[in-house]
Design an enzyme around this catalytic site. Structure first.
Site, short mmCIF file in Angstrom:
data_model
loop_
_atom_site.label_atom_id
_atom_site.label_comp_id
_atom_site.label_asym_id
_atom_site.label_seq_id
_atom_site.Cartn_x
_atom_site.Cartn_y
_atom_site.Cartn_z
CE1 TYR A 101 -3.96 2.17 0.70
CE2 TYR A 101 -2.64 3.12 2.47
CZ TYR A 101 -3.76 3.16 1.65
OH TYR A 101 -4.69 4.17 1.81
CE LYS A 109 -3.69 4.76 -1.96
NZ LYS A 109 -4.81 5.38 -2.68
P1 NAD Z 1 -12.97 2.09 0.77
O1 NAD Z 1 -12.37 0.73 0.84
O2 NAD Z 1 -14.29 2.32 1.42
O3 NAD Z 1 -13.12 2.55 -0.74
C1 NAD Z 1 -12.28 2.11 -1.77
C2 NAD Z 1 -13.15 1.74 -2.96
O4 NAD Z 1 -12.30 1.31 -4.05
C3 NAD Z 1 -14.10 0.56 -2.66
O5 NAD Z 1 -15.40 0.88 -3.08
C4 NAD Z 1 -13.50 -0.59 -3.45
O6 NAD Z 1 -14.47 -1.54 -3.85
C5 NAD Z 1 -12.88 0.16 -4.62
N1 NAD Z 1 -11.82 -0.62 -5.29
C6 NAD Z 1 -10.81 -1.31 -4.71
N2 NAD Z 1 -10.07 -1.91 -5.66
C7 NAD Z 1 -10.61 -1.55 -6.87
C8 NAD Z 1 -10.30 -1.87 -8.21
N3 NAD Z 1 -9.27 -2.66 -8.52
N4 NAD Z 1 -11.07 -1.34 -9.19
C9 NAD Z 1 -12.15 -0.56 -8.89
N5 NAD Z 1 -12.49 -0.24 -7.63
C10 NAD Z 1 -11.73 -0.73 -6.62
O7 NAD Z 1 -11.87 3.10 1.35
P2 NAD Z 1 -11.90 4.67 1.55
O8 NAD Z 1 -11.55 4.94 2.95
O9 NAD Z 1 -13.11 5.27 0.96
O10 NAD Z 1 -10.63 5.12 0.67
C11 NAD Z 1 -10.77 5.75 -0.59
C12 NAD Z 1 -9.39 6.19 -1.07
O11 NAD Z 1 -8.83 7.13 -0.14
C13 NAD Z 1 -8.39 5.05 -1.22
O12 NAD Z 1 -7.61 5.27 -2.37
C14 NAD Z 1 -7.55 5.17 0.02
O13 NAD Z 1 -6.25 4.67 -0.18
C15 NAD Z 1 -7.55 6.69 0.27
N6 NAD Z 1 -7.31 6.99 1.67
C16 NAD Z 1 -8.29 6.84 2.62
C17 NAD Z 1 -8.01 7.11 3.94
C18 NAD Z 1 -9.05 6.98 5.02
O14 NAD Z 1 -8.72 7.15 6.20
N7 NAD Z 1 -10.30 6.72 4.75
C19 NAD Z 1 -6.73 7.53 4.32
C20 NAD Z 1 -5.75 7.65 3.34
C21 NAD Z 1 -6.05 7.40 2.02
#
Ligand code: NAD
Ligand code: UDP
Length: 342
Positions: free
Chosen positions: A148, A152
């Site tokens: 991860y 990223k």
């Molecule tokens: P989440 O898991 O709820 O959402 C991620 C979405 O991406 C899901 O709907 C999943 O089904 C989809 N997904 C995963 N692999 C995929 C693929 N190969 N093709 C299409 N869709 C795919 O997580 P989140 O918290 O909403 O995170 C969203 C983004 O924000 C991510 O990129 C994550 O790395 C980033 N992020 C989130 C946080 C946090 O605290 N929530 C912190 C840092 C970064």
């Protein structure tokens, strides 16, 4: 703001679904692309009948041709237990997903925003606390979080190389721990685990004694700044002069994981007890964003404190049927959900 065709990858996920909702409310033509790996369609079911919303089940590691004006690239498993489930796929999602979406941005001229993460800083050394964007990080490239963290980091590299080499109009945000309604109840992340455990009267699973710290941002604050960054125009009107980031976004309030557990127990009125479990490998000991850059460039700072955000999140988890959620991967970070998995 003019109406646009906007693609949100990972649009059915926690953050993606909030972005889709705001964009649909704003009248934009929204394409939500998701393979539903870590989410369920119920996050966007209320949007399905809207004429300006479309759901596409697709995997970002595969090419796709769409005509769009903006892309929010949110697709990626975000919970440690989800991204460690198939680490090679996680790296592919970050790298091949970025290449596919940057290719689309290059062809269409769309502006593209990357959801990067505080994990690019790895386990920050004490002299780099709080973390600023200038800090280059302390990441173990061969550890269990590397798929991860390094994925990223590589995606950020690709964004900046497409920007420099091909003039692609990019925006990059580094998101710190964010929580709120529509997180998957069995994603194994700390806020969901603690709330679901407290509501079910189960033990609250503190890893490593809960001495490590995190900063927790409520989702509405985060979506405000993500959209502000996407729509921030350079004063000169020349896209090459734009502030593109990377910019830290998160709530600088810093809490130990034990303090979070105590707050959740208090706000739910639960009888749950804390139990101590081992700290997972490479788990960062402290994390807190320096958000000076976001304040200066985007005029943003979070408004919702942890107590208020937790109250809203607890109300959400009380309102949904926890048995209607399928556990996305076969992890044991939330034991009582094993019965709910397919
Ligand atoms: P989440 O898991 O709820 O959402 C991620 C979405 O991406 C899901 O709907 C999943 O089904 C989809 N997904 C995963 N692999 C995929 C693929 N190969 N093709 C299409 N869709 C795919 O997580 P989140 O918290 O909403 O995170 C969203 C983004 O924000 C991510 O990129 C994550 O790395 C980033 N992020 C989130 C946080 C946090 O605290 N929530 C912190 C840092 C970064
Ligand atoms: N954590 C915990 N109990 C849990 C889940 C997580 O003590 O049931 C801890 C975890 O070890 C980490 C912090 O809470 O130190 C945040 O974990 P999370 O998985 O939410 O995300 P991270 O910030 O580590 O990516």
């Amino acid at each position: 703001m003019s109406l646009k065709r906007i693609l949100v990858t990972g649009g059915a996920g926690f953050l993606g679904s909030h972005i889709c909702e705001r964009l649909v409310q704003g009248g934009h033509d929204v394409i939500c692309l998701d393979n539903l790996f870590t989410s369920q369609k119920n996050n966007v079911v209320h949007l399905l009948d809207e004429p300006n919303f479309e759901f596409v089940r697709h995997d970002v590691t595969e090419p796709i041709t769409l005509e769009v004006d903006q892309i929010y690239n949110m697709a990626c498993p975000a919970s440690p237990v989800h991204y460690q489930y198939n680490p090679i796929k996680t790296m592919k999602v970050s790298v091949m997903g970025a290449i596919n979406m940057l290719g689309m941005a290059k062809r269409t001229g769309a502006r593209i925003l990357q959801a990067s993460t505080s994990e690019v800083y790895g386990d920050p050394t004490p002299e780099h606390h709080p973390q600023t964007e200038a800090y280059r990080g302390n990441v173990n490239p061969i550890g269990i979080r590397a798929c991860y963290d390094e994925g990223k980091r590589a995606a950020e590299t690709l964004f900046f190389d497409y920007h420099r080499s091909n003039g692609v109009d990019i925006r990059v945000v580094r998101i710190f721990n964010t929580y709120g309604p529509r997180m998957h109840p069995y994603d194994g992340r700390v806020v969901t685990n603690f709330i679901v455990q407290a509501l079910k009267g189960e033990d609250i699973t503190l890893y490593g004694g809960g001495k490590q710290t995190r900063s927790f941002c409520y989702c509405d604050d985060l979506v405000d700044v993500i959209m502000a960054h996407m729509n921030n125009e350079p004063a000169s009107g020349n896209p090459q002069d734009a502030f593109v980031g990377p910019v830290n976004i998160g709530n600088p309030g810093e809490f130990t994981i034990k303090q979070l557990a105590e707050k959740v127990i208090e706000l739910t009125g639960s009888n749950s007890k804390m139990v101590d479990l081992p700290l997972p490998k490479d788990d960062p000991l402290q994390r807190k964003p320096d958000i000076s850059l976001a304040k200066k460039e985007l005029g943003w700072e979070p408004k919702i404190d942890l107590e208020e955000g937790l109250k809203r999140t607890i109300a959400y988890f009380k309102s949904v049927d926890l048995d209607s959620f399928r556990k996305p991967t076969d992890h044991d970070a939330h034991k009582s959900s094993n019965a709910s998995k397919v």
